[in-house]
Write an enzyme that holds these catalytic residues in place. Structure first.
Site, PDB file in Angstrom:
ATOM      1  N   TYR A  19       0.831  -1.220   0.000  1.00 39.94           N
ATOM      2  CA  TYR A  19       0.000   0.000   0.000  1.00 39.94           C
ATOM      3  C   TYR A  19       0.865   1.271   0.000  1.00 39.94           C
ATOM      4  O   TYR A  19       0.625   2.195   0.771  1.00 39.94           O
ATOM      5  CB  TYR A  19      -0.973  -0.010   1.192  1.00 39.94           C
ATOM      6  CG  TYR A  19      -2.167  -0.897   0.911  1.00 39.94           C
ATOM      7  CD1 TYR A  19      -3.301  -0.384   0.302  1.00 39.94           C
ATOM      8  CD2 TYR A  19      -2.139  -2.247   1.205  1.00 39.94           C
ATOM      9  CE1 TYR A  19      -4.383  -1.194  -0.007  1.00 39.94           C
ATOM     10  CE2 TYR A  19      -3.215  -3.068   0.901  1.00 39.94           C
ATOM     11  CZ  TYR A  19      -4.335  -2.537   0.298  1.00 39.94           C
ATOM     12  OH  TYR A  19      -5.402  -3.338  -0.018  1.00 39.94           O
ATOM     13  N   TYR A 147     -13.838  -3.816   3.336  1.00 45.90           N
ATOM     14  CA  TYR A 147     -12.490  -4.316   3.049  1.00 45.90           C
ATOM     15  C   TYR A 147     -12.316  -5.615   3.821  1.00 45.90           C
ATOM     16  O   TYR A 147     -12.533  -5.648   5.036  1.00 45.90           O
ATOM     17  CB  TYR A 147     -11.412  -3.308   3.485  1.00 45.90           C
ATOM     18  CG  TYR A 147     -10.017  -3.866   3.292  1.00 45.90           C
ATOM     19  CD1 TYR A 147      -9.422  -3.852   2.040  1.00 45.90           C
ATOM     20  CD2 TYR A 147      -9.332  -4.453   4.352  1.00 45.90           C
ATOM     21  CE1 TYR A 147      -8.159  -4.398   1.842  1.00 45.90           C
ATOM     22  CE2 TYR A 147      -8.069  -5.011   4.165  1.00 45.90           C
ATOM     23  CZ  TYR A 147      -7.487  -4.979   2.913  1.00 45.90           C
ATOM     24  OH  TYR A 147      -6.236  -5.533   2.722  1.00 45.90           O
ATOM     25  N   ASP A 235     -16.522 -11.136   9.777  1.00 40.01           N
ATOM     26  CA  ASP A 235     -15.083 -10.880   9.679  1.00 40.01           C
ATOM     27  C   ASP A 235     -14.671 -10.058  10.904  1.00 40.01           C
ATOM     28  O   ASP A 235     -14.860  -8.854  10.955  1.00 40.01           O
ATOM     29  CB  ASP A 235     -14.792 -10.120   8.375  1.00 40.01           C
ATOM     30  CG  ASP A 235     -13.313  -9.738   8.244  1.00 40.01           C
ATOM     31  OD1 ASP A 235     -12.556  -9.945   9.209  1.00 40.01           O
ATOM     32  OD2 ASP A 235     -12.939  -9.232   7.175  1.00 40.01           O
ATOM     33  N   LYS A 264      -4.958 -10.943  13.061  1.00 40.04           N
ATOM     34  CA  LYS A 264      -4.366  -9.812  13.798  1.00 40.04           C
ATOM     35  C   LYS A 264      -4.167 -10.066  15.299  1.00 40.04           C
ATOM     36  O   LYS A 264      -3.132 -10.526  15.733  1.00 40.04           O
ATOM     37  CB  LYS A 264      -5.208  -8.563  13.570  1.00 40.04           C
ATOM     38  CG  LYS A 264      -5.211  -8.104  12.105  1.00 40.04           C
ATOM     39  CD  LYS A 264      -5.826  -6.756  11.941  1.00 40.04           C
ATOM     40  CE  LYS A 264      -5.989  -6.320  10.500  1.00 40.04           C
ATOM     41  NZ  LYS A 264      -4.807  -5.750   9.870  1.00 40.04           N
TER      42      LYS A 264
HETATM   43  C1  PLP Z   1     -11.591  -6.595   8.522  1.00 37.48           C
HETATM   44  C2  PLP Z   1     -10.371  -7.098   7.848  1.00 37.48           C
HETATM   45  N1  PLP Z   1     -10.430  -8.284   7.221  1.00 37.48           N
HETATM   46  C3  PLP Z   1      -9.344  -8.801   6.624  1.00 37.48           C
HETATM   47  C4  PLP Z   1      -8.150  -8.121   6.610  1.00 37.48           C
HETATM   48  C5  PLP Z   1      -6.963  -8.711   5.919  1.00 37.48           C
HETATM   49  O1  PLP Z   1      -6.031  -9.113   6.852  1.00 37.48           O
HETATM   50  P1  PLP Z   1      -4.503  -9.354   6.436  1.00 37.48           P
HETATM   51  O2  PLP Z   1      -3.931  -8.016   6.141  1.00 37.48           O
HETATM   52  O3  PLP Z   1      -3.904 -10.005   7.622  1.00 37.48           O
HETATM   53  O4  PLP Z   1      -4.513 -10.243   5.235  1.00 37.48           O
HETATM   54  C6  PLP Z   1      -8.047  -6.894   7.248  1.00 37.48           C
HETATM   55  C7  PLP Z   1      -6.773  -6.152   7.260  1.00 37.48           C
HETATM   56  O5  PLP Z   1      -6.680  -5.009   7.644  1.00 37.48           O
HETATM   57  C8  PLP Z   1      -9.192  -6.357   7.881  1.00 37.48           C
HETATM   58  O6  PLP Z   1      -9.163  -5.177   8.509  1.00 37.48           O
END
Ligand code: PLP
Length: 428
Positions: A19, A147, A235, A264
């Site tokens: 990014y 996202y 998610d 995370k």
């Molecule tokens: C809600 C959400 N789902 C999925 C992801 C993707 O995670 P990763 O960056 O570990 O692939 C993120 C990343 O910021 C996120 O905020």
């Protein structure tokens, strides 16, 4: 040449950052060490990590209990494949996740990161429909602005604008709705038996700009998914592990999804590990004497022992420290300080859920809004000059710090956020 310049020059020769527009952006921060909420740079500067290093660092950097868990696990069992083999850290973490998660989620599938956690959930839902004899169910419903990560399935359910436009012709069909029960019902009615499920971040849509909705929407989602006989994928890659004031955001609505995506904070933000939790009914859709009905998905480092062990240590800390409540108190403090520091500086929609505090900058005439606005790198640089790491999401400023952040550090984060809002205001 200083160590920092040297590192930046070497980085510029060989690294390609995520990014990042390398044609525009300043040299990256040369980070030498991290402790608690503070990053130490090669030039000796100390920077307050107000965004938990991409929303991951949960208890603080280099927490001794987490460091020890990783080191001792690496000495004992560093890695073993998870197809046809198992190990104590994976089984115990799965047991603890099942016990801690909303009721009904009984199976844990491990992967490496948030994108793969989502990818796995989408593939499980889709394959389950095929194996349940409903192959027409292939259209997912997602939230506007969503996202969910950068792999192809995760990109498909994410809003393509602005990140994924080049890939749009390669992405699968998805319908988008606002966080509103009536809108979701309408699209479920329209899709009928073509609907594969609903995917959404509960309570806070992070990268969408820290958009927040109430728990009542989640109850509507559950009721509508039941009424229309489809799956709900939550998610919680960002919201999980206390960020919203409860261990999982779904808890606040008293409802459980069919699939729950975690990453995370799963390891306290220390190690790349993810988990997708599924109901027994979903697991049973794959259970067969036919080999071809297995879930053919797996990564080399699935259920990495070091990740699982540090995941256990992080969960233990969440309990011992009551991390969700601690984060909520931290968020309250930042919000209070921020309201005071802002005075009459105009901002829009100052909002908070748990430890996440956000507001939108007042619009400025003639300026392109959104993530690609030129304002973002300018604000980031200014925050760094004040010793705080922030990453505005377009016009949205926010703080999402680790639980160890002290009262004085919280006050500094609030003061810098207010300073950025004023900077934007005066140069309008
Ligand atoms: C809600 C959400 N789902 C999925 C992801 C993707 O995670 P990763 O960056 O570990 O692939 C993120 C990343 O910021 C996120 O905020």
């Amino acid at each position: 040449m200083s160590a920092r310049d040297d590192l930046a020059a070497r980085d510029a020769r060989v690294c390609w950052h995520p990014y990042t527009q390398h044609g525009l952006e300043a040299a990256p921060l040369a980070v030498r060490a991290a402790q608690g909420a503070v990053l130490t740079l090669h030039d000796g500067r100390e920077i307050l990590d107000a965004i938990s290093s991409w929303w991951a660092t949960l208890h603080g950097h280099a927490h001794p209990a987490l460091v020890e868990a990783m080191a001792s696990q690496a000495r004992e069992l560093d890695h073993v494949l998870f197809a046809g083999a198992t190990h104590e850290p994976a089984v115990r973490l799965a047991e603890e996740l099942v016990a801690a998660a909303p009721a009904g989620l009984t199976r844990v599938f491990y992967s490496d990161n948030g994108s793969t956690a989502v990818e796995v959930a989408l593939k499980m839902a889709r394959q389950a429909w095929v194996q349940r004899g409903e192959p027409a169910r292939r259209v997912f419903v997602a939230l506007e602005g969503a996202y969910h990560g950068d792999t192809f399935g995760a990109m498909s359910v994410g809003d393509p604008d602005p990140f994924f436009l080049p890939y749009a012709p390669l992405l699968f069909e998805v319908r988008r709705v606002p966080a509103d029960g009536a809108a979701l019902r309408a699209v479920f009615e329209e899709l009928g038996e073509r609907c594969a499920g609903f995917v959404g971040e509960p309570l806070v849509q992070g990268a969408a700009g820290m958009r927040m909705h109430g728990p009542e929407f989640l109850r509507e989602v559950r009721a509508l998914c039941d009424a229309f006989g489809t799956y709900w994928i939550a998610d919680e890659v960002m919201t999980g592990f206390g960020r919203t004031g409860t261990l999982f955001a779904c808890e606040q609505a008293g409802v459980a999804p069919d699939l729950l995506c975690l990453a995370k904070g799963l390891t306290g933000g220390t190690f790349p590990l993810a988990a997708t939790l599924a109901t027994e009914a979903l697991y049973e859709a794959f259970l067969s004497s036919e080999r071809g009905r297995a879930f053919f998905h797996g990564h080399t480092f699935t259920a990495h022992p070091v990740g699982c062990r540090v995941g256990l240590a992080s969960l233990a800390l969440c309990r011992a420290d009551d991390t969700p409540a601690r984060l909520a108190r931290l968020g309250e403090r930042i919000e209070r300080e921020l309201r005071g520091a802002l005075g009459d500086t105009p901002v829009r929609d100052l909002r908070r859920t748990g430890g996440i505090v956000a507001f939108d900058l007042a619009p400025r005439p003639g300026e392109a809004p959104g993530y690609l606005s030129t304002l973002q790198p300018e604000l980031r640089r200014l925050a760094l000059e004040h010793g705080v790491l922030l990453r505005p999401l377009g016009d949205v400023l926010y703080a999402l710090p680790p639980a160890c952040t002290s009262d004085a550090q919280a006050a500094r984060i609030a003061a810098v956020l207010a300073e950025l809002a004023r900077y934007r205001g005066v140069s309008a």
